[in-house]
Design an enzyme around this catalytic site. Structure first.
Site, PDB file in Angstrom:
ATOM      1  N   ASP A 122     -44.488  76.372   4.004  1.00  0.00           N
ATOM      2  CA  ASP A 122     -43.069  76.387   4.387  1.00  0.00           C
ATOM      3  C   ASP A 122     -42.604  77.776   4.767  1.00  0.00           C
ATOM      4  O   ASP A 122     -41.642  77.956   5.497  1.00  0.00           O
ATOM      5  CB  ASP A 122     -42.204  75.836   3.258  1.00  0.00           C
ATOM      6  CG  ASP A 122     -42.419  74.345   3.137  1.00  0.00           C
ATOM      7  OD1 ASP A 122     -43.412  73.953   2.503  1.00  0.00           O
ATOM      8  OD2 ASP A 122     -41.628  73.592   3.732  1.00  0.00           O
ATOM      9  N   ASN A 168     -45.497  76.903  -0.501  1.00  0.00           N
ATOM     10  CA  ASN A 168     -45.694  75.499  -0.093  1.00  0.00           C
ATOM     11  C   ASN A 168     -45.219  74.596  -1.241  1.00  0.00           C
ATOM     12  O   ASN A 168     -44.769  75.075  -2.291  1.00  0.00           O
ATOM     13  CB  ASN A 168     -47.173  75.256   0.259  1.00  0.00           C
ATOM     14  CG  ASN A 168     -47.381  73.914   0.949  1.00  0.00           C
ATOM     15  OD1 ASN A 168     -46.663  73.567   1.883  1.00  0.00           O
ATOM     16  ND2 ASN A 168     -48.348  73.143   0.489  1.00  0.00           N
TER      17      ASN A 168
HETATM   18  O1  MRU Z   1     -40.120  69.148   0.693  1.00  0.00           O
HETATM   19  P1  MRU Z   1     -40.897  68.869   1.946  1.00  0.00           P
HETATM   20  O2  MRU Z   1     -41.449  67.495   2.032  1.00  0.00           O
HETATM   21  O3  MRU Z   1     -40.131  69.287   3.183  1.00  0.00           O
HETATM   22  O4  MRU Z   1     -42.136  69.859   1.826  1.00  0.00           O
HETATM   23  C1  MRU Z   1     -43.109  69.859   2.819  1.00  0.00           C
HETATM   24  C2  MRU Z   1     -44.242  70.758   2.521  1.00  0.00           C
HETATM   25  O5  MRU Z   1     -44.284  71.433   1.514  1.00  0.00           O
HETATM   26  C3  MRU Z   1     -45.311  70.885   3.567  1.00  0.00           C
HETATM   27  O6  MRU Z   1     -46.543  71.142   2.987  1.00  0.00           O
HETATM   28  C4  MRU Z   1     -44.936  72.052   4.495  1.00  0.00           C
HETATM   29  O7  MRU Z   1     -43.645  71.898   4.998  1.00  0.00           O
HETATM   30  C5  MRU Z   1     -45.875  72.204   5.611  1.00  0.00           C
HETATM   31  S1  MRU Z   1     -45.603  70.957   6.808  1.00  0.00           S
HETATM   32  C6  MRU Z   1     -46.578  71.048   8.105  1.00  0.00           C
END
Ligand code: MRU
Length: 362
Positions: free
Chosen positions: A242, A252
């Site tokens: 992220d 992440n």
């Molecule tokens: O809370 P989320 O579902 O938005 O979290 C998503 C993640 O942690 C993913 O691993 C990250 O965004 C990478 S997406 C290609």
């Protein structure tokens, strides 16, 4: 990627400038397409996680600006539109990146042209995401092939966490793109999918998209990864991000750090797949500088599933009123990361290596 034999992207727009998404809160039980019609719809969709995943949050925010202008907002409202969107989710840097890109493209455009330009720029961000993820797949495929060469086998077992799949991007995914590319090359690829409590993006989204795209996989509870690593069942850990700092610390989904620790202890390569837009060049120390989203306690005390009669319901798994904590992300220090698979190639998770990437992309 494919759903029931048909190609979908996770967000799209038609010629009438209507923007559609897939409601990811109710997958895999229900495949529901939703139109986002105004700024409030977009903010709710990001905050309540109808759309989620760092790259997709960015692309959605770009279309939010365009649709806000279509629904009556003016150029003067750009700051207000962006600040509303920025308040939705704090951790994924792609949201900030996409809004900066939109602002840069629109600030010198006059009122008459702004709507066309806003859709043009959002479309570019959409297309750019697909191309980046395809490149991540090609670069990640090389790593998979290297691991297989050492292993002297055509079968790879990959563990992934959360959903860094096509549902988290426009198409291909980040962590899943090398997997889809490996499958196309004829590699026997098998994925261990962490369920990813509390929201279960692994169980509900990753397992669903892998099954629609014919990738062999087993869903596991979050706590099983270390055991499987100790018993030689995992060749590689591959996750998304992220926000990654200029020194290679990786933020992440919560639980990623524990997988990195287990991987290190078992000498298993731990790779992170991410587009350049996920790197926050302003930050160095991930642990102290990245804002970690704290989400609702209900996500911890309740789980959602399908009841008899095809009704999606939440059930409480703890004593009513139990106090909870719900940090949604964690930071894996760069020393635990074997490499960063980007759209520009594979980089070491350290400042010197990432400096080269920065120079290349400036
Ligand atoms: O809370 P989320 O579902 O938005 O979290 C998503 C993640 O942690 C993913 O691993 C990250 O965004 C990478 S997406 C290609």
């Amino acid at each position: 990627m494919i759903v029931n034999g048909k190609h979908y992207t996770s967000i799209w727009r038609n010629e009438k400038k209507q923007v559609f998404i897939i409601d990811q809160r109710i997958l895999p039980h229900e495949f529901k397409i939703v139109e986002l019609k105004n700024l409030s719809d977009f903010c709710i969709a990001i905050k309540d996680m109808l759309v989620r995943g760092a790259p997709l949050i960015g692309v959605t925010a770009a279309y939010a600006v365009a649709v806000s202008l279509l629904s009556g907002h003016k150029k003067n409202d750009l700051d207000m539109i962006c600040s509303n969107l920025l308040e939705t989710r704090p951790t994924a840097v792609n949201l900030f990146w996409a809004l900066e890109e939109m602002k840069k493209a629109l600030l010198s455009v006059n009122d008459d042209d702004i709507l066309e330009q806003a859709f043009k720029k959002a479309d570019e961000i959409f297309e750019h995401d697909i191309i980046s993820n395809k490149k991540i797949g090609e670069n990640g495929l090389n790593i998979i092939q290297e691991i297989l060469k050492k292993k002297k086998s055509n079968k790879i077992n990959i563990l992934t966490h959360c959903n860094a799949g096509w549902l988290a991007t426009v198409d291909w995914g980040t962590a899943t793109s090398p997997i889809y590319h490996a499958k196309k090359k004829g590699i026997d690829v098998h994925v261990f999918v962490d369920e990813t409590r509390p929201r279960n993006q692994g169980a509900q989204l990753t397992a669903w998209e892998l099954s629609h795209n014919n990738i062999n996989h087993d869903l596991i509870v979050d706590n099983a990864g270390g055991h499987l690593m100790q018993h030689g069942e995992i060749d590689m850990v591959l996750v998304g991000s992220d926000r990654t700092t200029s020194s290679g610390d990786v933020c992440n989904k919560i639980g990623t750090y524990l997988k990195a620790l287990s991987a290190k202890d078992n000498n298993i390569p731990f790779y992170v797949a991410l587009p350049n837009s996920t790197i926050d060049w302003n930050l160095k120390n991930g642990l102290t500088e990245i804002p970690i989203e704290e989400r609702s306690h209900e996500e911890v005390s309740y789980v959602q599933g399908l009841l008899e009669g095809n009704k999606i319901e939440k059930v409480n798994i703890s004593l009513a009123g139990t106090s909870c904590r719900n940090p949604a992300f964690d930071v894996t220090p760069s020393r635990l990361v074997s490499g960063l698979i980007t759209d520009y190639g594979v980089y070491q998770a350290d400042e010197n290596s990432l400096k080269k990437l920065k120079e290349l992309t400036e």
